[in-house]
Design an enzyme around this catalytic site. Sequence first.
Site, PDB file in Angstrom:
ATOM      1  N   GLU A  66       0.807  -1.227   0.000  1.00 16.12           N
ATOM      2  CA  GLU A  66       0.000   0.000   0.000  1.00 16.12           C
ATOM      3  C   GLU A  66       0.845   1.284   0.000  1.00 16.12           C
ATOM      4  O   GLU A  66       0.669   2.150   0.844  1.00 16.12           O
ATOM      5  CB  GLU A  66      -0.967  -0.023   1.176  1.00 16.12           C
ATOM      6  CG  GLU A  66      -1.915  -1.211   1.143  1.00 16.12           C
ATOM      7  CD  GLU A  66      -2.827  -1.295   2.354  1.00 16.12           C
ATOM      8  OE1 GLU A  66      -2.783  -0.390   3.219  1.00 16.12           O
ATOM      9  OE2 GLU A  66      -3.586  -2.278   2.458  1.00 16.12           O
ATOM     10  N   GLU A 108      -6.485 -10.242  -1.571  1.00 17.49           N
ATOM     11  CA  GLU A 108      -7.357 -10.055  -0.413  1.00 17.49           C
ATOM     12  C   GLU A 108      -8.816  -9.898  -0.844  1.00 17.49           C
ATOM     13  O   GLU A 108      -9.492  -8.936  -0.487  1.00 17.49           O
ATOM     14  CB  GLU A 108      -6.904  -8.832   0.397  1.00 17.49           C
ATOM     15  CG  GLU A 108      -5.453  -8.898   0.847  1.00 17.49           C
ATOM     16  CD  GLU A 108      -5.022  -7.676   1.650  1.00 17.49           C
ATOM     17  OE1 GLU A 108      -5.900  -6.899   2.090  1.00 17.49           O
ATOM     18  OE2 GLU A 108      -3.806  -7.502   1.846  1.00 17.49           O
TER      19      GLU A 108
END
Length: 399
Positions: free
Chosen positions: A170, A277
Amino acid sequence: MLKKTISIALLACCCLTMGAQTTLREAYRDYWRTSVSVNQWQVKAETGSAGNVSYTGQVSLDQTADWNVAVKHFDWVVAENCMKCEVIHPKEGVYDFTLADQFVDKARAAGLRVLGHCLIWHSQCAPWFHVDDKGQLVSKEVLKKRMREHITTVMSHFRGRVDAWDVVNEAFEDDGTPRKSLFWQILGDDYIPLAFQYAHEADPTAELYYNDYSMFKKSKVEGVANFFRPLIEKGLPITAIGMQGHMILEDGPEVIDQYEHSINTITSLGVPTFYSELDLSVLPNPYGFSGANVSDRFAYSAQMDPYVDRLPADKEEEAARFWEQFFTMLLRHKGDILRVGFWNINDRSSWRNDFPIRGRHDYATLFTRDNQPKPVVDRLIRLVSPAPATTPKAKKKKK
């Protein structure tokens, strides 16, 4: 004659149910790897107070019964929290591998392969990592030293037991620009290739990934691709670039087309992609919110939590159709997808219950709160393992 008729009927019944008995890992073995995240309560029950736990998705201190679902339906597992910096490296010079070792040992004993998550991430990073004893940001050289030491120690500890790592997590905003994290404030863009360099030096045999959310957004995926393209051309030791896939049913099927564009964008770099995810929130989306920034929160209201008792049949069918359409798109790109991974085993343990509003009742996974596969699981299996067609009965001749 009666025995023969019964045997034929039993055989036909077995053929019809064969697809239902196949697991996700078996059905998609020739297409891509299949993974799921697990938390420490699913590995080993703890005795601490649930009120002292800050992680989302934590609803019970004993979720060990969930483990069998991971073993049956998936061939890879990833730790939800217990390998993150704040847990594994809480103080400078102090490492705590207790929970992570339990997770890795249990996975390998069950024949599962392990993805380490994650080495460098601005969130859930130990508070000491970027500052000196006076609370001031450390110099470039100090942070480089800390990064190298952290990555080398963690990867060396698990070398031969952990097959792949999310090296950087991220690092970009939704507009495609670098996130102005403390890593970036001290080292600028250099911290990303440095992390991959240190990881490759620590374990040249491990697969190394970049991972991010909101990768369905054109601005983000193209920003990530433009950043990595010159690095890959120069030989950056990166195996694949991953997309988290925290999807929201309200966003509609157009998000599937956006993800197809993202697959093409990433694979144009010469590396495969993967979904790390996956989940699908069926709850109302407050304020048009998207993403997975764990610091973003909204206030609870009953209006935002409409399915406390159960998910209505029409909403469950809508979610199932979405998953089918999504997997149909994935199958068109099966040669470019390394792994399809889900975040959390069942609806009970899903972080979606707490994000971005704590205490809701979401239905974001493929398994019910009591670990039963939802009907959509069989529908996804039948996309690649259709039930055999039954032999039509011979028409009786007219006398």
